[in-house]
Design a protein around this motif. Structure first.
Motif, PDB file in Angstrom:
ATOM      1  N   MET A 249       1.490   5.055  -9.635  1.00 54.80           N
ATOM      2  CA  MET A 249       1.920   3.960  -8.762  1.00 54.80           C
ATOM      3  C   MET A 249       0.665   3.500  -8.033  1.00 54.80           C
ATOM      4  SD  MET A 249       4.685   4.485  -5.711  1.00 54.80           S
ATOM      5  CE  MET A 249       5.359   3.134  -4.758  1.00 54.80           C
ATOM      6  N   ASN A 250       0.360   2.241  -8.162  1.00 51.42           N
ATOM      7  CA  ASN A 250      -0.848   1.703  -7.527  1.00 51.42           C
ATOM      8  C   ASN A 250      -2.090   2.495  -7.930  1.00 51.42           C
ATOM      9  OD1 ASN A 250       1.058   0.087  -6.323  1.00 51.42           O
ATOM     10  ND2 ASN A 250       0.626   0.711  -4.221  1.00 51.42           N
ATOM     11  N   GLY A 251      -2.144   2.915  -9.187  1.00 53.92           N
ATOM     12  CA  GLY A 251      -3.331   3.586  -9.709  1.00 53.92           C
ATOM     13  C   GLY A 251      -3.492   5.036  -9.310  1.00 53.92           C
ATOM     14  N   GLN A 252      -2.503   5.592  -8.613  1.00 53.04           N
ATOM     15  CA  GLN A 252      -2.555   6.991  -8.184  1.00 53.04           C
ATOM     16  C   GLN A 252      -1.365   7.732  -8.801  1.00 53.04           C
ATOM     17  OE1 GLN A 252      -4.743   8.400  -5.797  1.00 53.04           O
ATOM     18  NE2 GLN A 252      -5.909   6.522  -5.471  1.00 53.04           N
ATOM     19  N   PRO A 253      -1.483   9.057  -8.952  1.00 56.02           N
ATOM     20  CA  PRO A 253      -0.308   9.812  -9.412  1.00 56.02           C
ATOM     21  C   PRO A 253       0.885   9.531  -8.496  1.00 56.02           C
ATOM     22  CG  PRO A 253      -2.253  11.235  -9.297  1.00 56.02           C
ATOM     23  CD  PRO A 253      -2.644   9.923  -8.668  1.00 56.02           C
ATOM     24  N   LEU A 254       2.055   9.522  -9.057  1.00 50.57           N
ATOM     25  CA  LEU A 254       3.253   9.288  -8.239  1.00 50.57           C
ATOM     26  C   LEU A 254       3.260  10.220  -7.042  1.00 50.57           C
ATOM     27  CD1 LEU A 254       6.363   8.892 -10.569  1.00 50.57           C
ATOM     28  CD2 LEU A 254       4.917   7.142  -9.534  1.00 50.57           C
ATOM     29  N   LEU A 255       3.699   9.718  -5.909  1.00 52.54           N
ATOM     30  CA  LEU A 255       3.878  10.547  -4.718  1.00 52.54           C
ATOM     31  C   LEU A 255       5.247  11.236  -4.802  1.00 52.54           C
ATOM     32  CD1 LEU A 255       2.412   7.951  -2.227  1.00 52.54           C
ATOM     33  CD2 LEU A 255       1.430  10.189  -2.744  1.00 52.54           C
ATOM     34  N   PRO A 256       5.381  12.390  -4.128  1.00 47.91           N
ATOM     35  CA  PRO A 256       6.659  13.118  -4.227  1.00 47.91           C
ATOM     36  C   PRO A 256       7.866  12.236  -3.907  1.00 47.91           C
ATOM     37  CG  PRO A 256       5.036  14.452  -3.064  1.00 47.91           C
ATOM     38  CD  PRO A 256       4.398  13.105  -3.292  1.00 47.91           C
ATOM     39  N   GLN A 257       7.755  11.431  -2.872  1.00 45.64           N
ATOM     40  CA  GLN A 257       8.905  10.642  -2.432  1.00 45.64           C
ATOM     41  C   GLN A 257       9.219   9.475  -3.352  1.00 45.64           C
ATOM     42  OE1 GLN A 257       5.909  10.853  -1.059  1.00 45.64           O
ATOM     43  NE2 GLN A 257       5.365   9.058   0.160  1.00 45.64           N
ATOM     44  N   HIS A 258       8.322   9.165  -4.274  1.00 47.60           N
ATOM     45  CA  HIS A 258       8.578   8.070  -5.213  1.00 47.60           C
ATOM     46  C   HIS A 258       8.877   8.586  -6.616  1.00 47.60           C
ATOM     47  CE1 HIS A 258       7.900   5.001  -2.261  1.00 47.60           C
ATOM     48  NE2 HIS A 258       6.726   5.507  -1.953  1.00 47.60           N
ATOM     49  N   GLY A 259       9.137   9.897  -6.727  1.00 46.71           N
ATOM     50  CA  GLY A 259       9.644  10.403  -7.990  1.00 46.71           C
ATOM     51  C   GLY A 259       8.715  11.302  -8.773  1.00 46.71           C
ATOM     52  N   ALA A 260       7.630  11.784  -8.177  1.00 48.48           N
ATOM     53  CA  ALA A 260       6.667  12.612  -8.907  1.00 48.48           C
ATOM     54  C   ALA A 260       7.351  13.780  -9.608  1.00 48.48           C
ATOM     55  CB  ALA A 260       5.607  13.159  -7.943  1.00 48.48           C
ATOM     56  N   PRO A 261       6.976  14.063 -10.862  1.00 43.59           N
ATOM     57  CA  PRO A 261       5.861  13.436 -11.578  1.00 43.59           C
ATOM     58  C   PRO A 261       6.253  12.257 -12.465  1.00 43.59           C
ATOM     59  CG  PRO A 261       6.563  15.362 -12.775  1.00 43.59           C
ATOM     60  CD  PRO A 261       7.456  15.268 -11.560  1.00 43.59           C
ATOM     61  N   LEU A 262       7.548  11.978 -12.633  1.00 49.74           N
ATOM     62  CA  LEU A 262       7.967  10.917 -13.567  1.00 49.74           C
ATOM     63  C   LEU A 262       9.111  10.111 -12.978  1.00 49.74           C
ATOM     64  CD1 LEU A 262       8.225  12.428 -17.169  1.00 49.74           C
ATOM     65  CD2 LEU A 262       6.501  10.831 -16.304  1.00 49.74           C
ATOM     66  N   ARG A 263       9.029   8.810 -13.162  1.00 49.78           N
ATOM     67  CA  ARG A 263      10.094   7.938 -12.677  1.00 49.78           C
ATOM     68  C   ARG A 263      10.360   6.840 -13.691  1.00 49.78           C
ATOM     69  NH1 ARG A 263      10.408   4.838  -6.801  1.00 49.78           N
ATOM     70  NH2 ARG A 263      12.562   4.199  -7.078  1.00 49.78           N
ATOM     71  N   LEU A 264      11.628   6.557 -13.893  1.00 54.73           N
ATOM     72  CA  LEU A 264      11.990   5.366 -14.644  1.00 54.73           C
ATOM     73  C   LEU A 264      11.782   4.161 -13.731  1.00 54.73           C
ATOM     74  CD1 LEU A 264      13.388   4.292 -17.293  1.00 54.73           C
ATOM     75  CD2 LEU A 264      15.515   4.299 -15.955  1.00 54.73           C
ATOM     76  N   VAL A 265      11.183   3.092 -14.243  1.00 55.74           N
ATOM     77  CA  VAL A 265      11.148   1.848 -13.456  1.00 55.74           C
ATOM     78  C   VAL A 265      11.718   0.714 -14.309  1.00 55.74           C
ATOM     79  CG1 VAL A 265       9.339   2.504 -11.838  1.00 55.74           C
ATOM     80  CG2 VAL A 265       8.697   1.404 -13.974  1.00 55.74           C
ATOM     81  N   VAL A 266      12.621  -0.019 -13.697  1.00 57.41           N
ATOM     82  CA  VAL A 266      13.373  -1.060 -14.405  1.00 57.41           C
ATOM     83  C   VAL A 266      13.163  -2.386 -13.671  1.00 57.41           C
ATOM     84  CG1 VAL A 266      15.628  -1.729 -15.325  1.00 57.41           C
ATOM     85  CG2 VAL A 266      15.088   0.707 -15.006  1.00 57.41           C
ATOM     86  N   PRO A 267      12.235  -3.211 -14.168  1.00 60.45           N
ATOM     87  CA  PRO A 267      11.946  -4.471 -13.482  1.00 60.45           C
ATOM     88  C   PRO A 267      13.182  -5.353 -13.370  1.00 60.45           C
ATOM     89  CG  PRO A 267      10.301  -4.043 -15.187  1.00 60.45           C
ATOM     90  CD  PRO A 267      11.384  -3.022 -15.354  1.00 60.45           C
TER      91      PRO A 267
ATOM     92  N   PRO B  17       0.819  -1.222   0.000  1.00 59.19           N
ATOM     93  CA  PRO B  17       0.000   0.000   0.000  1.00 59.19           C
ATOM     94  C   PRO B  17       0.855   1.276   0.000  1.00 59.19           C
ATOM     95  CG  PRO B  17      -0.764  -1.546   1.686  1.00 59.19           C
ATOM     96  CD  PRO B  17       0.560  -2.054   1.189  1.00 59.19           C
ATOM     97  N   ALA B  18       0.255   2.367  -0.467  1.00 57.24           N
ATOM     98  CA  ALA B  18       0.932   3.671  -0.476  1.00 57.24           C
ATOM     99  C   ALA B  18       1.504   3.965   0.906  1.00 57.24           C
ATOM    100  CB  ALA B  18      -0.062   4.774  -0.865  1.00 57.24           C
ATOM    101  N   GLY B  19       2.699   4.495   0.910  1.00 59.92           N
ATOM    102  CA  GLY B  19       3.306   4.891   2.174  1.00 59.92           C
ATOM    103  C   GLY B  19       4.002   3.755   2.893  1.00 59.92           C
ATOM    104  N   LEU B  20       3.778   2.517   2.471  1.00 61.56           N
ATOM    105  CA  LEU B  20       4.515   1.398   3.069  1.00 61.56           C
ATOM    106  C   LEU B  20       5.607   0.888   2.133  1.00 61.56           C
ATOM    107  CD1 LEU B  20       1.780  -0.679   4.939  1.00 61.56           C
ATOM    108  CD2 LEU B  20       3.478   0.874   5.908  1.00 61.56           C
TER     109      LEU B  20
END
Lengths: 361, 361
Positions: free
Chosen positions: A179-197, A41-44
């Motif tokens: 992320m999880n259906g919500q706009p990226l949160l500031p701490q996770h890279g808002a507004p754009l983040r590269l994700v590399v599985p 969940p968000a924040g965890l």
């Protein structure tokens, strides 16, 4: 490039320093009971942020894709969101997860084992953008520039990492805005983040502002100095790339607030956990009580890039016990029982150990 | 009730213990650059969780209101959401915020200063529920029971706190199911949380399952043993209640990742921060560079229960500097310059100190 700086932090033994405590307070792990959620969940979701979280305005943000390309791009969030999007469920682990268990340990974020989580990221496949821009034949790497800026090893820089074109165009690599259906949160890279599985988290560059196609290996601090496996500080070492096979269980019973010890009632207890690898599918998990190993049962797959649930049954009898788990992946790699030495504490995928006091039911 | 247990943790001097590190990794502070947000975004609100986050099912959850009431209530989430709701913007601070700065320090969560945040909580005013249930004349306290269970001081218990009826019925006290317009997150008490504006965070009981009206003072661990101001461990002490006046600034410049030091370029820098008090409106904030105090400018109020923005101008000249801030509230209370001794490290509202190295611009 001041390579000599990389040896400037003397290793630490014993109790934790004020700097380590500041890093642990500011960053954030996933409490292990949150292993119960398929998607964290968000924040965890764990966070590891090198510098300050930038103040970003999604309305003026532009992603540039330039350098050795045929058609340089400059895209707003609206333009990116208008492209065909994809959602990828992905387990991400910090390359430094487990550093705090090593002795001596490298002065950095002292993760014990909680630097791992799973999220559903939505964005445009990076391959789509690379095709639109058209990489020139001389391109050797793509450099991903965040806007988060600070000093590390005495060098001022914005966080940046690189990938080879084939890695960048791989299936599942996204420029994500949700992320999880919500706009990226500031701490996770808002507004754009590269994700590399499949890769350790440092590859998933937050606050992504520019993708630069270059013809020479990128020598930035976070690429060439940090995030290397080294037996001895100062040696060249090998870059941290894909996640090593790893697993965790949610510790059973209840917690003693300060002692951080677990207490459970005697009886049959179902132990549940997760296992993951960036190198191949998880093929098995073993569970041990007091050194007696048995095969855990694997849950259904949650997707190619996500952790796999597992469960084992434990007949808890009164006394002091040690529980452990250990996963194996399709490459045949299995977790070591003890941490494998690394000078900067990277890639510690040693088997989790959980002490539990069992009382009469 | 084993009162003797409260002295069982010897104070700590110097570097941080493995238990303190585990608490800091598991719990989470608000990075100070997030002072820029009037309302703290999801996942950046501080969290202090005593035991494991419970696995709660909002569809089967019931809130009971019973004990010495005329009409005991048992309400589902849907029933609670059908009642007239209210949203309260509220600053919450952990009573232990600042504990990590004290020496010797009490063995618990070693907050430096980041245990404070602001959220918008939505729910039903507790006064509405108390009116519906009808408190009997013998009621002396309302006990709020969470379902989070564990051991502290050797005593197994579920987290529970009490309030006097007048405090419980006060304006702004809610049984909340939403935070910042979203359903409560697991770590913030999903599906239901009591929120008590003006009080330290321990009063805002997470995972709220039962409100019990009783005729005698509640003697639970978290009410009678913990959360007391004491000069000496073991003395009766005074309960932690409303937040003391406090303030923080967002440190200027950029960060050195491991040294956690700030570096700024010379010139005029606008310093921004927040101030709050649970006892009365913030009436002023002072800002100091190297011990020279000036009045900061207060931003417009964000509401009775929320922190107040402030700003000050700093002429940064090359060299090493110490910045401080200090707020005063309507009761005339002002922050002390140094921590006031408390045996368990509660209520440390001493003036923040930020070291900054200024370089030539």
């Amino acid at each position: 490039m001041q390579k000599s700086e990389q040896t400037s932090r003397p290793p630490i033994v014993g109790r934790y320093t004020a700097e380590e405590l500041a890093l642990a307070s500011r960053n954030s792990g996933m409490p292990l009971e949150a292993l119960r959620y398929d998607v964290t969940p968000a924040g965890l979701h764990y966070r590891l942020i090198h510098f300050d979280i930038p103040a970003a305005d999604e309305f003026t943000w532009r992603l540039r894709l330039d350098g050795l390309v045929e058609r340089p791009l400059g895209l707003s969030l609206d333009q990116l969101r208008a492209l065909p999007a994809r959602t990828v469920r992905m387990t991400m682990e910090c390359a430094g997860n487990g550093r705090g268990q090593m002795s001596p340990r490298y002065p950095s974020m002292p993760w014990m084992e909680e630097g791992v989580s799973t999220a559903e990221w939505t964005g445009v496949p990076l391959a789509t953008l690379l095709e639109r821009a058209g990489l020139k034949s001389t391109v050797r790497e793509l450099v991903f520039h965040g806007v988060d800026r600070g000093l590390d090893r005495g060098i001022e820089h914005a966080f940046a990492r690189s990938l080879a074109p084939a890695e960048a165009a791989a299936d599942g690599v996204l420029v994500a805005w949700a992320m999880n259906g919500q706009p990226l949160l500031p701490q996770h890279g808002a507004p754009l983040r590269l994700v590399v599985p499949g890769w350790y988290g440092m590859a998933s560059v937050k606050w992504l502002a520019r993708i630069e196609a270059v013809s020479a290996p990128f020598e930035g601090v976070q690429q060439a100095l940090s995030y290397h496996f080294r037996k001895v500080a100062g040696e060249k070492g090998a870059p941290c790339t894909r996640m090593r096979v790893n697993s965790l269980m949610a510790p059973p019973g209840i917690l003693d607030f300060y002692a951080r010890k677990r207490i459970a009632a005697a009886g049959r207890i179902e132990i549940r956990g997760r296992a993951w690898s960036g190198s191949g599918a998880v093929t098995g998990v073993s569970f041990a009580s007091d050194g007696k190993w048995t095969d855990a049962e694997l849950d259904a797959s949650l997707g190619e890039h996500a952790w796999r649930g597992w469960r084992a049954s434990w007949d808890a009898v009164p006394g002091e016990h040690e529980l452990r788990c250990r996963a194996t992946d399709a490459t045949g790699a299995t977790q070591p029982l003890e941490p494998v030495w690394d000078a900067a504490g990277f890639g510690n995928n040693s088997s989790q150990s959980v002490a539990v006091t069992v009382r009469e039911a």
